[in-house]
Write a protein that holds these residues in place. Structure first.
Motif, PDB file in Angstrom:
ATOM      1  N   UNK A  83       0.716 -24.272  -6.883  1.00  0.00           N
ATOM      2  CA  UNK A  83       0.246 -22.979  -7.402  1.00  0.00           C
ATOM      3  C   UNK A  83      -1.158 -22.668  -6.899  1.00  0.00           C
ATOM      4  N   UNK A  84      -1.994 -23.689  -6.841  1.00  0.00           N
ATOM      5  CA  UNK A  84      -3.348 -23.512  -6.309  1.00  0.00           C
ATOM      6  C   UNK A  84      -3.332 -23.094  -4.844  1.00  0.00           C
ATOM      7  N   UNK A  85      -2.261 -23.391  -4.148  1.00  0.00           N
ATOM      8  CA  UNK A  85      -2.189 -23.113  -2.709  1.00  0.00           C
ATOM      9  C   UNK A  85      -1.616 -21.726  -2.429  1.00  0.00           C
ATOM     10  N   UNK A  86      -1.583 -20.889  -3.445  1.00  0.00           N
ATOM     11  CA  UNK A  86      -1.172 -19.490  -3.283  1.00  0.00           C
ATOM     12  C   UNK A  86      -2.379 -18.614  -3.614  1.00  0.00           C
ATOM     13  N   UNK A  87      -2.646 -17.651  -2.740  1.00  0.00           N
ATOM     14  CA  UNK A  87      -3.822 -16.806  -2.957  1.00  0.00           C
ATOM     15  C   UNK A  87      -3.531 -15.365  -2.567  1.00  0.00           C
ATOM     16  N   UNK A  88      -4.091 -14.461  -3.358  1.00  0.00           N
ATOM     17  CA  UNK A  88      -3.982 -13.052  -3.005  1.00  0.00           C
ATOM     18  C   UNK A  88      -4.766 -12.795  -1.725  1.00  0.00           C
ATOM     19  N   UNK A  89      -4.191 -12.029  -0.839  1.00  0.00           N
ATOM     20  CA  UNK A  89      -4.818 -11.745   0.444  1.00  0.00           C
ATOM     21  C   UNK A  89      -5.836 -10.607   0.283  1.00  0.00           C
ATOM     22  N   UNK A  90      -7.126 -10.863   0.548  1.00  0.00           N
ATOM     23  CA  UNK A  90      -8.156  -9.838   0.323  1.00  0.00           C
ATOM     24  C   UNK A  90      -7.891  -8.520   1.037  1.00  0.00           C
ATOM     25  N   UNK A  91      -7.264  -8.569   2.224  1.00  0.00           N
ATOM     26  CA  UNK A  91      -7.019  -7.321   2.948  1.00  0.00           C
ATOM     27  C   UNK A  91      -5.947  -6.463   2.280  1.00  0.00           C
ATOM     28  N   UNK A  92      -5.285  -7.012   1.266  1.00  0.00           N
ATOM     29  CA  UNK A  92      -4.276  -6.261   0.538  1.00  0.00           C
ATOM     30  C   UNK A  92      -4.812  -5.699  -0.790  1.00  0.00           C
ATOM     31  N   UNK A  93      -6.110  -5.831  -1.001  1.00  0.00           N
ATOM     32  CA  UNK A  93      -6.709  -5.395  -2.265  1.00  0.00           C
ATOM     33  C   UNK A  93      -6.473  -3.909  -2.506  1.00  0.00           C
ATOM     34  N   UNK A  94      -6.172  -3.593  -3.749  1.00  0.00           N
ATOM     35  CA  UNK A  94      -5.987  -2.204  -4.149  1.00  0.00           C
ATOM     36  C   UNK A  94      -7.291  -1.440  -3.947  1.00  0.00           C
ATOM     37  N   UNK A  95      -7.238  -0.278  -3.302  1.00  0.00           N
ATOM     38  CA  UNK A  95      -8.346   0.647  -3.029  1.00  0.00           C
ATOM     39  C   UNK A  95      -9.274   0.176  -1.905  1.00  0.00           C
ATOM     40  N   UNK A  96      -8.973  -0.975  -1.279  1.00  0.00           N
ATOM     41  CA  UNK A  96      -9.849  -1.463  -0.204  1.00  0.00           C
ATOM     42  C   UNK A  96      -9.910  -0.472   0.954  1.00  0.00           C
ATOM     43  N   UNK A  97      -8.749   0.028   1.375  1.00  0.00           N
ATOM     44  CA  UNK A  97      -8.703   0.911   2.541  1.00  0.00           C
ATOM     45  C   UNK A  97      -9.259   2.293   2.244  1.00  0.00           C
ATOM     46  N   UNK A  98      -9.414   2.617   0.971  1.00  0.00           N
ATOM     47  CA  UNK A  98      -9.992   3.910   0.608  1.00  0.00           C
ATOM     48  C   UNK A  98     -11.505   3.849   0.470  1.00  0.00           C
ATOM     49  N   UNK A  99     -12.079   2.642   0.612  1.00  0.00           N
ATOM     50  CA  UNK A  99     -13.519   2.495   0.559  1.00  0.00           C
ATOM     51  C   UNK A  99     -14.129   2.778  -0.796  1.00  0.00           C
ATOM     52  N   UNK A 100     -13.381   2.526  -1.868  1.00  0.00           N
ATOM     53  CA  UNK A 100     -13.888   2.795  -3.210  1.00  0.00           C
ATOM     54  C   UNK A 100     -14.811   1.661  -3.675  1.00  0.00           C
TER      55      UNK A 100
END
Length: 518
Positions: A83-100
């Motif tokens: 379980x520790x070896x699973x991580x959310x991918x930062x480039x998939x963060x909600x609102x990241x591509x919108x620059x919020x």
């Protein structure tokens, strides 16, 4: 009710609340998705906080149902290390591509997290779902090979914002495990936690742990300095609708509104509960063979009474369960604080206890009659959170009733308001001048308007004799020092001690409160 977690020296901070693991996880990368965390339209009903309250009210009128997990076996059977070896991918963060100014990330279901948590986004007044997808996560080499499966929801969520450096999105809040959540101010590392609600803490009947089942994240504006989160709470006894306004900064502020609905009678309700760890310190070292002088996330309970009195209770790791109640009708504030912020008093390069935040609870409105309850649980390891503090209302919560509470949480190094007088810095205990006596040395900060006027130490004990109380200036710190001896009687029962400094009719310090056990 003991909540346990690995120390930060292992690269993560995990928590286990009666079998619910709370963890920050790490892993490797998989093929990126071009979509990122996205939202799908789910309702044409205009969103409002009343919608969440109505949902909680309706839920309270139904029998409690344990949420169906429907987790794929590959997720349910994950080991701790997997379980520790699973991580959310930062480039998939909600609102990241919108620059919020805020981004949201999510925790993978599995291991102890078998009950799905639904997440929605509110755009304007419209509600959109955030669906689970394996492509949002990286699966490291420890995760067994197999087909990536879908799930009904997430385990929880984290919110990121550039709190320390303009170019870097730091974690500022995490909601994960039952109704637990954490936050921090600028320069802090994670320490103690808060909860949505505490039910029957430390009662012989056992504690009930409500859970946040559903979240609604209001999409922030381009220049917003805050983010709003709504949550639905559920448990066998109580449902609730919560609204959090989170304002990151030097001290991160959470404005909390909670509406509670009772399914059945609750013996003891804990409002704005805080959970922390205290292993040992200068007042309660025990027999630990450890190179570190102190080990704790918090060192004391602070209460600001309605009448203006300010009380400080140093924390302890007791030999047996301690439960203390401090009558506090509609208190001005209370909290678990980490006043000691000197690295030399911890000497831990990995845990960095001197960087752990204090949490100050400030009620909004009149809470009525009640008490601040402190629970101290014996523990031999720092992986266990063994301290609980909450405000317990005198008025019970009965079936069919509704109660509303509002308060602010301040997470950071310093309290939001300067204290009116000197505060307790340390409590030390040693042998007295006779075999049965114990000597107490209490250091206070500078404060008050006494100047060079002589001060008097006012010390009282529930039993035994107080001998040789002395107050003097501490010329090294610029504050005050009080010393006295306690000569206990022949009883083995604990003794309540209280003390403060005054000059003439002027009180110079807050009230020091201590439970000494023979």
């Amino acid at each position: 009710m003991v909540r346990s977690r690995k120390r930060s020296r292992w690269g993560v901070r995990t928590a286990c609340v009666l079998g619910v693991l709370v963890a920050g996880v790490a892993g490797a990368q998989v093929k990126p998705s071009s979509k990122g965390a996205s939202a799908k339209a789910s309702s044409k009903t205009a969103f409002s906080p009343e919608l969440v309250r109505e949902k909680a009210r309706a839920l309270a009128g139904q029998g409690y149902k344990v949420p169906a997990s429907n987790l794929p076996a590959s997720y349910e059977q994950l080991s701790y290390d997997e379980y520790r070896d699973i991580r959310f991918r930062p480039d998939q963060s909600l609102w990241r591509k919108e620059g919020l100014p805020f981004q949201a990330q999510f925790f993978h279901p599995g291991f102890y997290y078998k009950e799905p948590v639904a997440v929605h986004v509110v755009r304007g007044k419209q509600v959109e779902d955030v669906p689970f997808s394996p492509e949002l996560f990286s699966y490291g080499p420890l995760v067994k090979a197999g087909p990536l499966a879908k799930a009904d929801g997430f385990a929880g969520l984290r919110l990121n914002h550039p709190i320390n450096r303009p170019e870097h999105f730091d974690e500022v809040a995490v909601f994960l495990g039952a109704s637990y959540f954490r936050s921090l101010g600028r320069g802090n590392v994670y320490g103690l936690s808060a909860r949505g609600l505490a039910i029957d803490t430390a009662l012989p009947s056992g504690e009930e742990f409500p859970s946040f089942r559903e979240f609604w994240l209001e999409k922030p504006e381009a220049k917003s300095d805050r983010i709003v989160v709504h949550a639905l709470l559920d448990s066998p006894s109580v449902t609730g609708a919560y609204r959090f306004v989170i304002i990151p900064g030097k001290s991160t502020v959470m404005e909390v509104e909670a509406t509670l609905f009772a399914r059945k009678a609750v013996k003891q309700l804990g409002i704005a509960p805080l959970t922390s760890m205290y292993l040992f310190g200068e007042n309660n070292r025990g027999n630990y063979d450890d190179f570190r002088p102190e080990v704790h996330d918090s060192d004391g309970l602070f209460i600001s009474m309605k009448n203006g009195e300010q009380l400080w209770r140093p924390l302890q790791n007791p030999a047996r369960l301690n439960v203390a109640s401090f009558q506090a009708e509609s208190p001005r504030a209370f909290g678990l604080l980490q006043r000691d912020q000197s690295f030399a008093n911890y000497e831990d390069l990995e845990a960095r206890y001197e960087l752990r935040p204090s949490v100050w609870v400030e009620p909004v409105g009149d809470w009525g009659k009640g008490a601040v309850q402190l629970v101290e649980i014996p523990t031999r390891e720092e992986i266990h959170d063994n301290i609980v503090a909450a405000w317990v209302p005198e008025q019970p919560l009965t079936p069919g009733t509704e109660r509303r509470f509002a308060y602010r949480l301040f997470w950071g190094f310093e309290p939001p308001r300067a204290p009116p007088g000197a505060t307790v810095l340390s409590t030390r205990i040693a042998a007295g001048s006779t075999p049965k006596a114990r000597r107490f040395v209490i250091d206070f900060s500078g404060g008050g308007a006494a100047g060079d006027a002589p001060a008097e130490a006012v010390i009282t004990a529930s039993r035994g004799q107080v001998l040789h109380p002395i107050a003097q200036r501490n010329t090294v710190t610029g504050g005050w020092r009080a010393t006295f001896e306690l000569l206990p009687d022949d009883s083995s029962a604990p003794i309540e001690l209280r003390g403060f400094l005054k000059t003439g009719s002027e009180t110079l310090t807050e009230t020091w409160s201590y439970l000494w056990t023979p």
